[in-house]
Design an enzyme around this catalytic site. Sequence first.
Site, PDB file in Angstrom:
ATOM      1  N   CYS A  83      54.725  78.439  99.088  1.00  0.00           N
ATOM      2  CA  CYS A  83      53.599  78.174  99.977  1.00  0.00           C
ATOM      3  C   CYS A  83      53.294  76.689  99.855  1.00  0.00           C
ATOM      4  O   CYS A  83      53.108  76.183  98.741  1.00  0.00           O
ATOM      5  CB  CYS A  83      52.395  79.002  99.519  1.00  0.00           C
ATOM      6  SG  CYS A  83      50.856  78.596 100.349  1.00  0.00           S
ATOM      7  N   ASN A  84      53.288  75.990 100.971  1.00  0.00           N
ATOM      8  CA  ASN A  84      53.018  74.555 100.930  1.00  0.00           C
ATOM      9  C   ASN A  84      51.599  74.263 100.478  1.00  0.00           C
ATOM     10  O   ASN A  84      51.353  73.310  99.749  1.00  0.00           O
ATOM     11  CB  ASN A  84      53.242  73.940 102.310  1.00  0.00           C
ATOM     12  CG  ASN A  84      54.711  73.768 102.616  1.00  0.00           C
ATOM     13  OD1 ASN A  84      55.273  72.705 102.401  1.00  0.00           O
ATOM     14  ND2 ASN A  84      55.358  74.806 103.098  1.00  0.00           N
ATOM     15  N   THR A  85      50.653  75.090 100.934  1.00  0.00           N
ATOM     16  CA  THR A  85      49.254  74.852 100.608  1.00  0.00           C
ATOM     17  C   THR A  85      49.044  74.933  99.092  1.00  0.00           C
ATOM     18  O   THR A  85      48.451  74.045  98.478  1.00  0.00           O
ATOM     19  CB  THR A  85      48.362  75.882 101.336  1.00  0.00           C
ATOM     20  OG1 THR A  85      48.825  76.026 102.676  1.00  0.00           O
ATOM     21  CG2 THR A  85      46.912  75.474 101.327  1.00  0.00           C
TER      22      THR A  85
ATOM     23  N   ASP B 122      53.361  83.578  97.520  1.00  0.00           N
ATOM     24  CA  ASP B 122      52.775  82.936  98.701  1.00  0.00           C
ATOM     25  C   ASP B 122      51.420  83.592  98.940  1.00  0.00           C
ATOM     26  O   ASP B 122      51.094  84.618  98.331  1.00  0.00           O
ATOM     27  CB  ASP B 122      53.701  83.141  99.919  1.00  0.00           C
ATOM     28  CG  ASP B 122      53.141  82.529 101.207  1.00  0.00           C
ATOM     29  OD1 ASP B 122      52.464  81.495 101.139  1.00  0.00           O
ATOM     30  OD2 ASP B 122      53.370  83.102 102.288  1.00  0.00           O
ATOM     31  N   SER B 123      50.660  83.032  99.854  1.00  0.00           N
ATOM     32  CA  SER B 123      49.383  83.646 100.230  1.00  0.00           C
ATOM     33  C   SER B 123      49.608  84.987 100.928  1.00  0.00           C
ATOM     34  O   SER B 123      48.751  85.852 100.907  1.00  0.00           O
ATOM     35  CB  SER B 123      48.644  82.716 101.182  1.00  0.00           C
ATOM     36  OG  SER B 123      49.453  82.462 102.311  1.00  0.00           O
TER      37      SER B 123
ATOM     38  N   CYS C  51      55.216  74.540 106.277  1.00  0.00           N
ATOM     39  CA  CYS C  51      54.527  75.805 106.050  1.00  0.00           C
ATOM     40  C   CYS C  51      55.612  76.863 106.063  1.00  0.00           C
ATOM     41  O   CYS C  51      56.499  76.850 106.929  1.00  0.00           O
ATOM     42  CB  CYS C  51      53.510  76.079 107.157  1.00  0.00           C
ATOM     43  SG  CYS C  51      52.737  77.705 107.023  1.00  0.00           S
ATOM     44  N   THR C  52      55.545  77.771 105.091  1.00  0.00           N
ATOM     45  CA  THR C  52      56.642  78.741 104.959  1.00  0.00           C
ATOM     46  C   THR C  52      56.643  79.791 106.077  1.00  0.00           C
ATOM     47  O   THR C  52      57.559  80.595 106.166  1.00  0.00           O
ATOM     48  CB  THR C  52      56.597  79.407 103.569  1.00  0.00           C
ATOM     49  OG1 THR C  52      55.270  79.881 103.328  1.00  0.00           O
ATOM     50  CG2 THR C  52      56.984  78.419 102.494  1.00  0.00           C
ATOM     51  N   HIS C  53      55.634  79.751 106.943  1.00  0.00           N
ATOM     52  CA  HIS C  53      55.648  80.631 108.121  1.00  0.00           C
ATOM     53  C   HIS C  53      56.463  80.033 109.273  1.00  0.00           C
ATOM     54  O   HIS C  53      56.837  80.731 110.201  1.00  0.00           O
ATOM     55  CB  HIS C  53      54.230  80.844 108.657  1.00  0.00           C
ATOM     56  CG  HIS C  53      53.406  81.799 107.844  1.00  0.00           C
ATOM     57  ND1 HIS C  53      52.964  81.489 106.577  1.00  0.00           N
ATOM     58  CD2 HIS C  53      52.947  83.036 108.126  1.00  0.00           C
ATOM     59  CE1 HIS C  53      52.261  82.509 106.118  1.00  0.00           C
ATOM     60  NE2 HIS C  53      52.238  83.458 107.035  1.00  0.00           N
TER      61      HIS C  53
ATOM     62  N   TYR D 189      45.505  80.842 102.805  1.00  0.00           N
ATOM     63  CA  TYR D 189      45.128  79.817 101.830  1.00  0.00           C
ATOM     64  C   TYR D 189      44.778  78.499 102.529  1.00  0.00           C
ATOM     65  O   TYR D 189      44.096  77.655 101.963  1.00  0.00           O
ATOM     66  CB  TYR D 189      46.296  79.536 100.869  1.00  0.00           C
ATOM     67  CG  TYR D 189      46.462  80.502  99.709  1.00  0.00           C
ATOM     68  CD1 TYR D 189      45.694  81.649  99.572  1.00  0.00           C
ATOM     69  CD2 TYR D 189      47.426  80.244  98.731  1.00  0.00           C
ATOM     70  CE1 TYR D 189      45.877  82.513  98.495  1.00  0.00           C
ATOM     71  CE2 TYR D 189      47.613  81.098  97.655  1.00  0.00           C
ATOM     72  CZ  TYR D 189      46.843  82.231  97.534  1.00  0.00           C
ATOM     73  OH  TYR D 189      47.042  83.081  96.470  1.00  0.00           O
ATOM     74  N   GLY D 190      45.285  78.340 103.749  1.00  0.00           N
ATOM     75  CA  GLY D 190      45.199  77.066 104.471  1.00  0.00           C
ATOM     76  C   GLY D 190      43.815  76.460 104.575  1.00  0.00           C
ATOM     77  O   GLY D 190      43.672  75.239 104.612  1.00  0.00           O
TER      78      GLY D 190
ATOM     79  N   GLU E 205      51.962  85.265 111.766  1.00  0.00           N
ATOM     80  CA  GLU E 205      51.657  86.454 110.954  1.00  0.00           C
ATOM     81  C   GLU E 205      51.302  87.649 111.863  1.00  0.00           C
ATOM     82  O   GLU E 205      51.587  88.789 111.558  1.00  0.00           O
ATOM     83  CB  GLU E 205      50.502  86.120 110.004  1.00  0.00           C
ATOM     84  CG  GLU E 205      50.275  87.120 108.924  1.00  0.00           C
ATOM     85  CD  GLU E 205      50.841  86.689 107.553  1.00  0.00           C
ATOM     86  OE1 GLU E 205      51.039  87.577 106.742  1.00  0.00           O
ATOM     87  OE2 GLU E 205      51.061  85.494 107.316  1.00  0.00           O
TER      88      GLU E 205
HETATM   89  N1  DGL Z   1      52.481  80.004 103.934  1.00  0.00           N
HETATM   90  C1  DGL Z   1      51.398  79.089 103.726  1.00  0.00           C
HETATM   91  C2  DGL Z   1      51.931  77.656 103.572  1.00  0.00           C
HETATM   92  O1  DGL Z   1      53.100  77.447 103.426  1.00  0.00           O
HETATM   93  C3  DGL Z   1      50.418  79.051 104.874  1.00  0.00           C
HETATM   94  C4  DGL Z   1      49.637  80.265 105.167  1.00  0.00           C
HETATM   95  C5  DGL Z   1      48.220  80.230 104.681  1.00  0.00           C
HETATM   96  O2  DGL Z   1      47.401  79.458 105.198  1.00  0.00           O
HETATM   97  O3  DGL Z   1      47.954  81.018 103.787  1.00  0.00           O
HETATM   98  O4  DGL Z   1      51.172  76.739 103.591  1.00  0.00           O
END
Ligand code: DGL
Length: 272
Positions: free
Chosen positions: A78-80, A15-16, A191-193, A47-48, A159
Amino acid sequence: MIKGVDNKQPIGIFDSGIGGLTVANAINQILPNEQLIYFGDTAHLPYGDKSAESIKHYSERITDFLLAQDCKMVIIACNTASSVAFKNVVERTKGKAIAVNVIDPVAEYVATKFNDDKVGVIGTKGTINSRIYVRKIQSLNKSIKVTSLATPLLAPMVEEGYYNNYISQTIIDSYLSKKSLDRINALILACTHYPLIKPEVEKYYQNRVSIIDSAEIVANYVKMKLKGKMAVSSRRRLKHRFYVSDFTGSFEKSTKIFFKNKLHLDEARIWD
Ligand code: DGL
């Protein structure tokens, strides 16, 4: 089945940052005998709002790192990165490991579970602008209307440890009250957060909307993918390893929020 892959090999997850630990945690619950190797690219977080080109480059290099650790599977938690770099990871892992993203399992789940419904998606700008959920869900089930909204404040908010308080609830309520999410029947937390803010999202909707959190869906998908010879058979699991590209004490402290236990993070300076 990939030739020469040993079932004791670890599962790589990246993930990011540390949000992807929600996926790692769900996999750890469902597949407790598997060894996990996690990589959080904290040097490039978030990463977003990065360009697709940068995310592709980061994802390829991290995949090489996980392959060098002998991983039998590489999961983009990570979805992004899943929305823009999955093809690159598939290419990189060809003949060596199975590539998994966090979007396909959720799109398949939604397409089978809902019909003639309006489904909302919230995620980073990168995920939402890619329109990947809209395309994937509608290619599987045309009767579903998919509407999406970028919610860029939510990942950094979580975060930073801001969840389950009045500040986070105010920000969440303000996003969820936007017109594009009017009259939805389900909401994908893309988003995994976001599993951490699920109770606040549920509070906003008061049980009127199904909230879809990808961690458990992805963990079940991984279990299905590893069935047979790819799954570990012994009960003596090797220790998980958790790496970040830029170590700080505050990341290590925050791991507890995402993985339920505080973890030891090692720094792997793959960008030097
Ligand atoms: N965890 C990332 C996702 O699932 C988002 C966090 C980021 O922007 O890096 O998209």
